[in-house]
Write an enzyme that holds these catalytic residues in place. Structure first.
Site, short mmCIF file in Angstrom:
data_model
loop_
_atom_site.label_atom_id
_atom_site.label_comp_id
_atom_site.label_asym_id
_atom_site.label_seq_id
_atom_site.Cartn_x
_atom_site.Cartn_y
_atom_site.Cartn_z
N ARG A 149 -12.36 -6.29 -20.28
CA ARG A 149 -13.72 -6.44 -19.79
C ARG A 149 -14.67 -5.76 -20.79
O ARG A 149 -14.27 -4.83 -21.51
CB ARG A 149 -13.89 -5.80 -18.42
CG ARG A 149 -13.05 -6.43 -17.31
CD ARG A 149 -13.30 -5.73 -15.99
NE ARG A 149 -12.58 -6.33 -14.87
CZ ARG A 149 -11.40 -5.94 -14.44
NH1 ARG A 149 -10.79 -4.89 -15.02
NH2 ARG A 149 -10.80 -6.53 -13.43
N LYS A 173 -11.54 -1.60 -13.21
CA LYS A 173 -12.29 -1.82 -11.99
C LYS A 173 -11.54 -1.22 -10.80
O LYS A 173 -10.33 -1.36 -10.67
CB LYS A 173 -12.46 -3.32 -11.78
CG LYS A 173 -13.80 -3.74 -11.24
CD LYS A 173 -13.90 -5.26 -11.31
CE LYS A 173 -15.25 -5.72 -10.82
NZ LYS A 173 -15.37 -7.19 -10.87
N HIS A 238 -17.36 -12.17 -21.67
CA HIS A 238 -16.54 -12.64 -20.55
C HIS A 238 -15.89 -13.98 -20.86
O HIS A 238 -14.76 -14.26 -20.41
CB HIS A 238 -17.35 -12.75 -19.26
CG HIS A 238 -16.51 -13.12 -18.08
ND1 HIS A 238 -15.62 -12.23 -17.50
CD2 HIS A 238 -16.38 -14.29 -17.39
CE1 HIS A 238 -14.99 -12.83 -16.51
NE2 HIS A 238 -15.43 -14.07 -16.41
N ARG A 241 -12.81 -13.25 -22.71
CA ARG A 241 -11.78 -12.78 -21.76
C ARG A 241 -11.17 -13.96 -21.04
O ARG A 241 -9.96 -14.04 -20.83
CB ARG A 241 -12.41 -11.79 -20.79
CG ARG A 241 -11.52 -11.35 -19.61
CD ARG A 241 -12.25 -10.26 -18.82
NE ARG A 241 -11.80 -10.12 -17.45
CZ ARG A 241 -10.79 -9.33 -17.05
NH1 ARG A 241 -10.10 -8.65 -17.94
NH2 ARG A 241 -10.47 -9.23 -15.77
N HIS A 264 -6.62 -7.69 -12.07
CA HIS A 264 -7.14 -8.24 -10.82
C HIS A 264 -6.37 -7.66 -9.63
O HIS A 264 -5.14 -7.67 -9.62
CB HIS A 264 -6.99 -9.77 -10.80
CG HIS A 264 -7.89 -10.47 -11.76
ND1 HIS A 264 -7.64 -11.74 -12.23
CD2 HIS A 264 -9.06 -10.08 -12.33
CE1 HIS A 264 -8.61 -12.10 -13.05
NE2 HIS A 264 -9.48 -11.11 -13.12
N TYR A 273 -8.40 -19.16 -13.28
CA TYR A 273 -8.09 -19.49 -14.66
C TYR A 273 -7.07 -20.62 -14.79
O TYR A 273 -6.66 -20.97 -15.89
CB TYR A 273 -7.56 -18.24 -15.39
CG TYR A 273 -8.57 -17.14 -15.51
CD1 TYR A 273 -9.54 -17.16 -16.51
CD2 TYR A 273 -8.59 -16.08 -14.62
CE1 TYR A 273 -10.50 -16.17 -16.61
CE2 TYR A 273 -9.54 -15.07 -14.72
CZ TYR A 273 -10.48 -15.13 -15.71
OH TYR A 273 -11.43 -14.14 -15.81
#
Length: 307
Positions: A149, A173, A238, A241, A264, A273
């Site tokens: 990120r 995150k 992004h 990524r 995630h 994705y």
């Protein structure tokens, strides 16, 4: 309102302890529930379906994603009340269920990626190379080669990437730690750049008294896209990524492994994705599934569907 606040706090404690909810998630739940309690004059815990329907009427001006989040927070809260025996019913069916399917991120092809790296190599080939081009090379190698990120990338400590270790440990995150692979190319690019970083710097990508900002990273990537002949509005940190994830999946990567690399919490996030074309999916099943091998062994053509 005291009953509402006390039970909201209990709910949040449960979500943290039993569900392992991230800090940002808990903050969002708490905000949504306290606002709902305020709107119902402290009567959230005792609210019936009609009261919740009136509450939802006040969300008309909000986006579908925001309405979905608020409704999900309330549904979880009323589910908690039912589980705890504090309510014999669940009025949350009165809440809306807007469609919130995420749009797919922008896509870069392998050819686009080649053009970006070719533009970087042309700049590095200049004698002597500009240190800022060495920095750009390291940034892009990490964005595309490791799927970081933007915030994770710009805030990397100076010693985060070791020359003899093909991975780094990141806290991303939700304060979740994950292991991120670092390619040989990326480690070489970082080694070339790190020679330009002051030895006393705390950051791998310093800028002034702190590190490179996300906005500046965004500007650098846009500028590189323009140099490479790619419309800048198609490229961002992004998007790189996303290209990392998409191209790994197209190469046969496992979705669970990709989830871990991207950091995630929920695999449903990773599934955005998986926009692989259906023909390739059929080809993958025929090539890798045991039944495909069995049919091929019997002389059955599995390369094309029935007419």
């Amino acid at each position: 309102m005291s009953d509402d606040i006390a039970l909201i706090d209990r709910f949040l404690e449960m979500m943290a302890a039993e569900r392992g909810a991230a800090r940002n998630t808990l903050s969002a739940y708490g905000t949504d529930l306290r606002l709902a309690s305020d709107a119902l004059a402290g009567g959230l815990v005792a609210a019936d379906a009609a009261a919740l329907a009136r509450l939802a009427d006040g969300w008309d001006a909000l986006s579908a994603a925001t309405v979905a989040r608020k409704a999900a927070s309330l549904r979880r809260f009323f589910g908690f009340l039912a589980d705890e025996g504090l309510r014999g019913d669940d009025p949350s069916d009165a809440l809306p269920r807007p469609g919130t399917r995420r749009p797919l991120p922008k896509i870069l092809s392998a050819t686009d990626i080649d053009r970006l790296f070719a533009a970087i190599e042309d700049r590095i080939a200049r004698v002597p190379p500009d240190p800022l081009d060495l920095r750009l090379s390291a940034l892009v190698e990490l964005l595309y080669g490791s799927g970081l990120r933007a915030t994770e990338l710009v805030s990397l400590p100076r010693g985060a990437v070791h020359p003899d270790r093909p991975f780094l440990i990141l806290k991303g995150k939700g304060e979740r730690e994950r292991m991120v692979p670092i390619s040989d190319r990326a480690r070489a690019a970082i080694a070339a750049w790190r020679g330009q970083v002051p030895p006393d710097s705390l950051w791998l990508f310093p800028s002034g008294r702190t590190h490179l900002s996300r906005i500046r990273l965004y500007q650098l990537i846009k500028a590189l896209a323009g140099i490479a002949g790619i419309p800048p509005d198609r490229v961002s940190p992004h998007v790189l990524r996303h290209a990392f994830a998409t191209h790994l999946l197209e190469g046969g990567a496992d979705l669970r492994a990709l989830q871990a690399m991207l950091g995630h919490a929920d695999i449903s996030t990773t599934e955005i994705y998986t926009h692989v074309d259906s023909a390739r999916l059929v080809e993958m099943v025929n090539a890798r599934h045991p039944l495909g091998e069995l049919l091929a062994g019997r002389g059955v053509d599995v390369s094309a569907p029935d007419a």
